[in-house]
Design an enzyme around this catalytic site. Structure first.
Site, PDB file in Angstrom:
ATOM      1  N   ARG B  13       8.230   1.047   8.049  1.00 16.55           N
ATOM      2  CA  ARG B  13       9.059   0.905   6.689  1.00 16.55           C
ATOM      3  C   ARG B  13       8.473   1.425   5.630  1.00 16.55           C
ATOM      4  O   ARG B  13       8.754   2.678   4.976  1.00 16.55           O
ATOM      5  CB  ARG B  13       9.506  -0.635   6.548  1.00 16.55           C
ATOM      6  CG  ARG B  13      10.483  -0.722   5.528  1.00 16.55           C
ATOM      7  CD  ARG B  13      10.431  -0.485   4.053  1.00 16.55           C
ATOM      8  NE  ARG B  13       9.507  -1.367   3.247  1.00 16.55           N
ATOM      9  CZ  ARG B  13       9.115  -1.240   2.184  1.00 16.55           C
ATOM     10  NH1 ARG B  13       9.562  -0.235   1.427  1.00 16.55           N
ATOM     11  NH2 ARG B  13       8.178  -2.345   1.718  1.00 16.55           N
ATOM     12  N   ASP B  14       7.563   1.076   4.962  1.00 12.89           N
ATOM     13  CA  ASP B  14       6.710   1.449   3.837  1.00 12.89           C
ATOM     14  C   ASP B  14       6.329   2.667   4.008  1.00 12.89           C
ATOM     15  O   ASP B  14       6.263   3.715   3.009  1.00 12.89           O
ATOM     16  CB  ASP B  14       5.776   0.287   3.237  1.00 12.89           C
ATOM     17  CG  ASP B  14       5.197   0.511   1.773  1.00 12.89           C
ATOM     18  OD1 ASP B  14       6.042   1.327   0.928  1.00 12.89           O
ATOM     19  OD2 ASP B  14       3.992   0.329   1.488  1.00 12.89           O
ATOM     20  N   HIS B 205      -1.785  -5.758  -1.104  1.00 10.51           N
ATOM     21  CA  HIS B 205      -1.363  -4.716  -0.391  1.00 10.51           C
ATOM     22  C   HIS B 205      -1.780  -3.612  -1.354  1.00 10.51           C
ATOM     23  O   HIS B 205      -1.292  -3.242  -2.587  1.00 10.51           O
ATOM     24  CB  HIS B 205       0.282  -4.905  -0.407  1.00 10.51           C
ATOM     25  CG  HIS B 205       1.072  -3.682  -0.323  1.00 10.51           C
ATOM     26  ND1 HIS B 205       2.003  -3.731   0.890  1.00 10.51           N
ATOM     27  CD2 HIS B 205       1.155  -2.265  -0.690  1.00 10.51           C
ATOM     28  CE1 HIS B 205       2.471  -2.693   1.042  1.00 10.51           C
ATOM     29  NE2 HIS B 205       2.250  -1.691   0.118  1.00 10.51           N
ATOM     30  N   HIS B 207      -3.160   0.394  -2.030  1.00 14.03           N
ATOM     31  CA  HIS B 207      -2.833   2.104  -1.789  1.00 14.03           C
ATOM     32  C   HIS B 207      -4.566   2.448  -1.841  1.00 14.03           C
ATOM     33  O   HIS B 207      -5.131   2.101  -2.722  1.00 14.03           O
ATOM     34  CB  HIS B 207      -1.933   2.575  -2.553  1.00 14.03           C
ATOM     35  CG  HIS B 207      -0.657   2.175  -2.092  1.00 14.03           C
ATOM     36  ND1 HIS B 207       0.579   2.885  -2.351  1.00 14.03           N
ATOM     37  CD2 HIS B 207      -0.113   0.969  -1.341  1.00 14.03           C
ATOM     38  CE1 HIS B 207       1.655   2.565  -1.603  1.00 14.03           C
ATOM     39  NE2 HIS B 207       1.357   1.226  -1.083  1.00 14.03           N
ATOM     40  N   CYS B 238       1.711   8.799  -1.355  1.00 20.63           N
ATOM     41  CA  CYS B 238       1.953   8.111  -2.559  1.00 20.63           C
ATOM     42  C   CYS B 238       3.102   9.317  -3.136  1.00 20.63           C
ATOM     43  O   CYS B 238       2.889  10.140  -3.772  1.00 20.63           O
ATOM     44  CB  CYS B 238       0.671   8.370  -3.479  1.00 20.63           C
ATOM     45  SG  CYS B 238       0.977   7.455  -5.057  1.00 20.63           S
ATOM     46  N   ASN B 247      -0.770   4.209   1.332  1.00 20.68           N
ATOM     47  CA  ASN B 247      -0.970   3.097   1.929  1.00 20.68           C
ATOM     48  C   ASN B 247      -2.273   3.165   2.496  1.00 20.68           C
ATOM     49  O   ASN B 247      -2.640   4.337   3.130  1.00 20.68           O
ATOM     50  CB  ASN B 247      -0.091   2.828   2.963  1.00 20.68           C
ATOM     51  CG  ASN B 247       1.156   2.221   2.545  1.00 20.68           C
ATOM     52  OD1 ASN B 247       1.311   0.995   1.953  1.00 20.68           O
ATOM     53  ND2 ASN B 247       2.200   2.998   2.663  1.00 20.68           N
TER      54      ASN B 247
END
Lengths: 297, 297
Positions: B13-14, B205, B207, B238, B247
């Site tokens: 998803r992300d 979470h 990055h 990003c 991520n």
């Protein structure tokens, strides 16, 4: 505990040595001069090993005589033996670096000597350096794993570090040559060495081959290390896993340290610009994530 | 403190949401099935936002009905509002994720609402979910910086996390959307939130845009977080710094955790192979350093 961290920039030596693209002597000189301008306090300039072993650094004497040495900044060079030492001294070198692996198998494979033999070879170099007032830095490689023997006993790491310190190295840099270390093991390794060599005489040298370098550095900072080796643009790659990452990028380390409120004296924007310029010379993207982010943000 | 860390895999998803290359529905299904086979406990499967906003995930219903759901594994999907919730429920979704930025400017720019309005919009979704026995995960984004307003007050991060938890989120994931955070700030942020929301209901979470993700995760593990979001192959990039990393790669996180003696239940070799396969679909190298090292070592 001090908030100042000294970065030992190893790009011009450890970095370039493992790069395929041949870099012109004038560009190496420009690289070191640009690095000096960023505020770095220690820049490993080149290596006086035999040009047969490391053709990339065959121009060591020209490079060293070509750079503008700034007072207060140290420019160590790698020296493998007395012959290398004398060549380095001819051009005015004032700091050298000597090295041994903590892995018996690595020493055998690399220089066809045991750990003890490899250390013994440096004894006459250390004696000359002492007499000449030359500072000596020591490298211990394979501290968290070896490409040939796998596990490296912690006792061997401690012993080699202790010996190098006892022989007169003002600082001993502990290197995870293959980058397989993780934070818990990195911290335990440093703690074991620091029980025998003062923490202020220790540096850490991590490779990012498995992505762990910054986490390992953090773990070691937390128990007091204040000297970190790194390579601008992540120059160097990994000779034991072609195509993988090698030296941790100086920009990423400096970004982390400044973000944590620590000082380095380094201008990060200048450092990142130097890294991107070097990456251009090497014909590839910078290996620094912070360097990339700074360029596009 | 438990030695088990739950990885919430957000690649499907992300990750995919921020990838340019269109991935076929069958490949998305294969990706999730392969991820299930690695031993992951939570896999964010897709998003039921409007296909107008995220064309890459327009096939959310087909993907969700196509995957083999393994008992005990959770497959949350992103849901922006009641309409999305109802679409998700039609295909049997049992866990959803809702989201708000901690930055007022980000919420304004992204969904044209204040933080309070954005949270209020989820109230009816939360009510339906409670009635239906659907688990809800909450995301707080921009917890360590915002691409529009820069600094984000810690009080806003704490408030949004507390609200999401109070509204019924069983877990709140704290996201450094632009990846500018460093370990000291990451730890301080988590500690501030954990003073109001139980640590066992929090996830981090990060990055890797500035190379800091793994160091930040380590800093947060050290104060007790045991749930980490990550993306196989570092999928996602990003959106606020095109060309930069996004991520953190799941492989690098798992490698670190296993190296520290922590358990995840994940087969790292399988995960890395899945990451390299996905990178092939996306037409680029894997963004995981461990994934790359595993391939060449």
């Amino acid at each position: 505990m001090s908030d100042h961290v000294r970065i030992v920039e190893v790009g011009p030596r450890d970095g370039l040595q493992n790069e395929k693209a041949q870099v012109a002597t004038a560009d190496k000189i420009a690289l070191i001069d640009r690095l000096t301008a960023t505020g770095l306090q220690s820049i490993e300039a080149t290596s006086f090993v035999s040009p047969k072993w490391v053709p990339q650094l065959a121009d060591a004497a020209e490079v060293f005589t070509g750079i503008q040495r700034k007072p207060g900044v140290h420019y160590p060079v790698l020296v493998p033996n007395e012959k290398g030492y004398l060549r380095a001294r001819e051009v005015g070198v004032e700091e050298i670096a000597v090295f041994s692996a903590a892995s018996e198998a690595f020493n055998r494979k690399n220089i066809n000597a045991s750990i003890d033999e490899s250390l013994a070879r440096f004894a006459p170099v250390m004696a000359m350096a002492r007499e000449d007032g030359v500072r000596v830095r020591g490298y211990v490689s394979t501290v968290l794993g070896c490409p040939y023997q796998g596990e490296v006993p912690l006792a061997d790491v401690v012993r080699v570090a202790r010996e190098l310190h006892a022989m007169g190295c003002y600082e001993v840099s502990l290197g995870d040559t293959i980058g397989t270390g993780t934070p818990g093991k990195a911290r335990a390794m440093l703690a074991a060495v620091a029980a025998e060599v003062p923490m202020q005489s220790l540096a850490v040298h991590f490779h990012d081959t498995w992505g762990q370098a910054l986490a390992n550095i953090l773990a070691c900072l937390e128990i007091g290390v204040r000297v970190v080796d790194s390579s601008v643009a992540g120059a160097g790659g990994c000779p034991y896993a072609r195509g993988a990452s090698g030296n941790v990028a100086s920009e990423d380390v400096v970004y982390m340290l400044h973000g944590m409120g620590m000082t380095t004296g380094i201008d990060l924007a200048e450092l990142a610009a130097t890294g991107r310029w070097l990456a251009g010379l090497l014909g590839r993207e910078t290996g620094s994530r912070a360097g990339k982010a700074l360029a596009v943000s």
